[in-house]
Design a protein around this motif. Structure first.
Motif, PDB file in Angstrom:
ATOM      1  N   LYS A   1       6.363  40.919   2.929  1.00 44.87           N
ATOM      2  CA  LYS A   1       7.464  41.749   3.397  1.00 44.87           C
ATOM      3  C   LYS A   1       7.179  43.242   3.257  1.00 44.87           C
ATOM      4  O   LYS A   1       7.906  44.058   3.810  1.00 44.87           O
ATOM      5  CB  LYS A   1       8.744  41.411   2.622  1.00 44.87           C
ATOM      6  CG  LYS A   1       9.224  39.976   2.789  1.00 44.87           C
ATOM      7  CD  LYS A   1      10.504  39.756   2.002  1.00 44.87           C
ATOM      8  CE  LYS A   1      11.017  38.338   2.153  1.00 44.87           C
ATOM      9  NZ  LYS A   1      12.269  38.112   1.369  1.00 44.87           N
ATOM     10  N   HIS A   2       6.138  43.588   2.518  1.00 44.23           N
ATOM     11  CA  HIS A   2       5.842  45.000   2.230  1.00 44.23           C
ATOM     12  C   HIS A   2       4.443  45.326   2.758  1.00 44.23           C
ATOM     13  O   HIS A   2       3.499  45.545   1.991  1.00 44.23           O
ATOM     14  CB  HIS A   2       5.943  45.265   0.729  1.00 44.23           C
ATOM     15  CG  HIS A   2       7.184  44.704   0.104  1.00 44.23           C
ATOM     16  ND1 HIS A   2       8.431  45.277   0.261  1.00 44.23           N
ATOM     17  CD2 HIS A   2       7.379  43.595  -0.664  1.00 44.23           C
ATOM     18  CE1 HIS A   2       9.332  44.563  -0.391  1.00 44.23           C
ATOM     19  NE2 HIS A   2       8.724  43.542  -0.963  1.00 44.23           N
TER      20      HIS A   2
ATOM     21  N   ASN B   1      10.330  50.121  -6.867  1.00 44.90           N
ATOM     22  CA  ASN B   1      11.262  49.451  -5.955  1.00 44.90           C
ATOM     23  C   ASN B   1      10.686  48.141  -5.448  1.00 44.90           C
ATOM     24  O   ASN B   1      11.399  47.138  -5.318  1.00 44.90           O
ATOM     25  CB  ASN B   1      11.593  50.379  -4.783  1.00 44.90           C
ATOM     26  CG  ASN B   1      12.271  51.660  -5.237  1.00 44.90           C
ATOM     27  OD1 ASN B   1      12.937  51.681  -6.263  1.00 44.90           O
ATOM     28  ND2 ASN B   1      12.103  52.728  -4.488  1.00 44.90           N
ATOM     29  N   VAL B   2       9.394  48.136  -5.163  1.00 40.84           N
ATOM     30  CA  VAL B   2       8.756  46.914  -4.670  1.00 40.84           C
ATOM     31  C   VAL B   2       8.751  45.843  -5.755  1.00 40.84           C
ATOM     32  O   VAL B   2       8.962  44.658  -5.468  1.00 40.84           O
ATOM     33  CB  VAL B   2       7.325  47.223  -4.182  1.00 40.84           C
ATOM     34  CG1 VAL B   2       6.560  45.944  -3.896  1.00 40.84           C
ATOM     35  CG2 VAL B   2       7.373  48.074  -2.932  1.00 40.84           C
TER      36      VAL B   2
ATOM     37  N   MET C   1       4.963  39.368  -1.000  1.00 41.44           N
ATOM     38  CA  MET C   1       4.224  40.579  -0.654  1.00 41.44           C
ATOM     39  C   MET C   1       4.128  40.797   0.848  1.00 41.44           C
ATOM     40  O   MET C   1       3.932  41.938   1.297  1.00 41.44           O
ATOM     41  CB  MET C   1       2.811  40.515  -1.242  1.00 41.44           C
ATOM     42  CG  MET C   1       2.751  40.739  -2.736  1.00 41.44           C
ATOM     43  SD  MET C   1       1.044  40.693  -3.349  1.00 41.44           S
ATOM     44  CE  MET C   1       1.287  41.200  -5.053  1.00 41.44           C
TER      45      MET C   1
ATOM     46  N   SER D   1       7.731  54.181  -5.669  1.00 37.22           N
ATOM     47  CA  SER D   1       7.541  53.259  -4.556  1.00 37.22           C
ATOM     48  C   SER D   1       7.203  51.859  -5.056  1.00 37.22           C
ATOM     49  O   SER D   1       7.754  50.855  -4.579  1.00 37.22           O
ATOM     50  CB  SER D   1       6.436  53.773  -3.632  1.00 37.22           C
ATOM     51  OG  SER D   1       5.270  54.062  -4.374  1.00 37.22           O
TER      52      SER D   1
ATOM     53  N   HIS E   1       3.383  47.921   4.267  1.00 36.78           N
ATOM     54  CA  HIS E   1       2.937  49.296   4.053  1.00 36.78           C
ATOM     55  C   HIS E   1       2.258  49.478   2.706  1.00 36.78           C
ATOM     56  O   HIS E   1       1.557  50.473   2.492  1.00 36.78           O
ATOM     57  CB  HIS E   1       4.124  50.249   4.164  1.00 36.78           C
ATOM     58  CG  HIS E   1       5.196  50.009   3.145  1.00 36.78           C
ATOM     59  ND1 HIS E   1       6.008  48.882   3.168  1.00 36.78           N
ATOM     60  CD2 HIS E   1       5.580  50.727   2.065  1.00 36.78           C
ATOM     61  CE1 HIS E   1       6.852  48.936   2.165  1.00 36.78           C
ATOM     62  NE2 HIS E   1       6.606  50.027   1.468  1.00 36.78           N
ATOM     63  N   ILE E   2       2.423  48.524   1.788  1.00 32.07           N
ATOM     64  CA  ILE E   2       1.795  48.606   0.472  1.00 32.07           C
ATOM     65  C   ILE E   2       0.734  47.535   0.296  1.00 32.07           C
ATOM     66  O   ILE E   2      -0.377  47.815  -0.164  1.00 32.07           O
ATOM     67  CB  ILE E   2       2.858  48.499  -0.635  1.00 32.07           C
ATOM     68  CG1 ILE E   2       3.795  49.705  -0.575  1.00 32.07           C
ATOM     69  CG2 ILE E   2       2.211  48.412  -2.018  1.00 32.07           C
ATOM     70  CD1 ILE E   2       4.894  49.671  -1.604  1.00 32.07           C
TER      71      ILE E   2
END
Length: 291
Positions: free
Chosen positions: A121-122, A100-101, A119, A97, A124-125
């Motif tokens: 854009k992500h 990919n990020v 960051m 995970s 969920h992380i």
């Protein structure tokens, strides 16, 4: 370091292939350009354990992985490695995970975006609290220090979660043993009580009659009983967050939860203030991160 498998051709069309240990595909490509005319393929060689972890990885990132990611990134920046190069090195040793990020972050950084903007854009992380701290570190020129602070924060959060899981392990074990004992009682001992009552020509009590009836139905229609048990377990698992909210409303648990949320709010607020963010923005972000 990562092992890569490569293929190349000469001007005469002769095919060459082999393996090369390098930090990135660019390093492998540079090696091939020096020795061969055409590059036909470069692919990363994954070990069996990596393939298994990628197969069963659900795409989630825990706090331990976040702490390790920020700690390694801060160490690389502190040693003078550029940000894009540091992410290139990190993606070879991160979970799938985060790998990919990292690739997406590198693309955004090469396009001229800041790390905090990439960051965002992500979500969920990287939570809004994390993005705010990174943004403050970029504006104040203390990105390395803020990455180290985030590593410590997520490390402490992981320790708290592990402590809570450990103290819940014993009650869960006792509950499981109680369920197994209850099943053995219904299957093995309950018929003995029924025979004992029958031998003395006594009428079983109402609770015993109900348990005998339930046992008879469960034994006769055991497939339906198994299906019903699985359905109830699945339903409770799907409603686990609602059940947790209900448990948090209990008098004793609610007090401990309130104390925990206050501690986490103060920790996030101190981290944001230390990074240079103004007090109103820090309070708003810390409140969102503590919810």
């Amino acid at each position: 370091m990562q092992l890569y498998r490569w293929r190349a051709r000469s001007m005469a069309g002769k095919l060459y292939q082999g393996s090369y240990l390098a930090d990135s595909k660019q390093e492998v490509a540079a090696f091939l350009h020096e020795n061969y005319d055409y590059i036909t393929g470069i692919e990363e060689v994954q070990s069996f354990t990596v393939k298994i972890s990628r197969l069963f990885n659900s795409g989630k990132v825990n706090d331990k992985e976040r702490s390790r990611f920020f700690q390694q990134l801060a160490a690389m920046l502190g040693s003078g490695i550029p940000l894009c190069r540091a992410l290139e090195l990190l993606k070879t040793r991160c979970p799938v995970s985060l790998t990919n990020v990292c690739c997406l972050l590198i693309d955004d950084l090469q396009a001229g975006k800041a790390l905090s903007a990439a960051m965002k854009k992500h979500v969920h992380i990287f939570r809004p609290v994390t993005v705010s701290v990174i943004e403050a570190g970029e504006q104040g020129g203390i990105l390395q220090e803020m990455l180290s602070e985030l590593a410590v924060y997520f490390g402490q959060k992981e320790e708290i979660n592990r402590f809570l899981k450990n103290i819940c392990l014993y009650p869960c074990l006792v509950l499981s043993l109680a369920i197994v004992t209850g099943c053995l009682f219904v299957v093995k001992l309950l018929p003995l009580f029924a025979d004992l009552y029958q031998s003395f020509d006594l009428v079983p009590t109402l609770p015993l009659q109900v348990m005998l009836l339930v046992r008879e139905i469960a034994v006769k229609y055991w497939q339906a009983a198994v299906f019903l048990s699985l359905f109830i377990s699945y339903y409770l698992w799907q409603r686990r967050y609602s059940l947790m909210k209900w448990c948090f409303c209990l008098p004793l648990i609610a007090g401990y939860r309130q104390t925990f949320l206050e501690i986490r709010f103060c920790k996030i607020l101190s981290l944001l203030l230390n990074s240079g963010i103004s007090l109103p923005v820090s309070i708003k972000t810390a409140a969102a991160g503590s919810a």
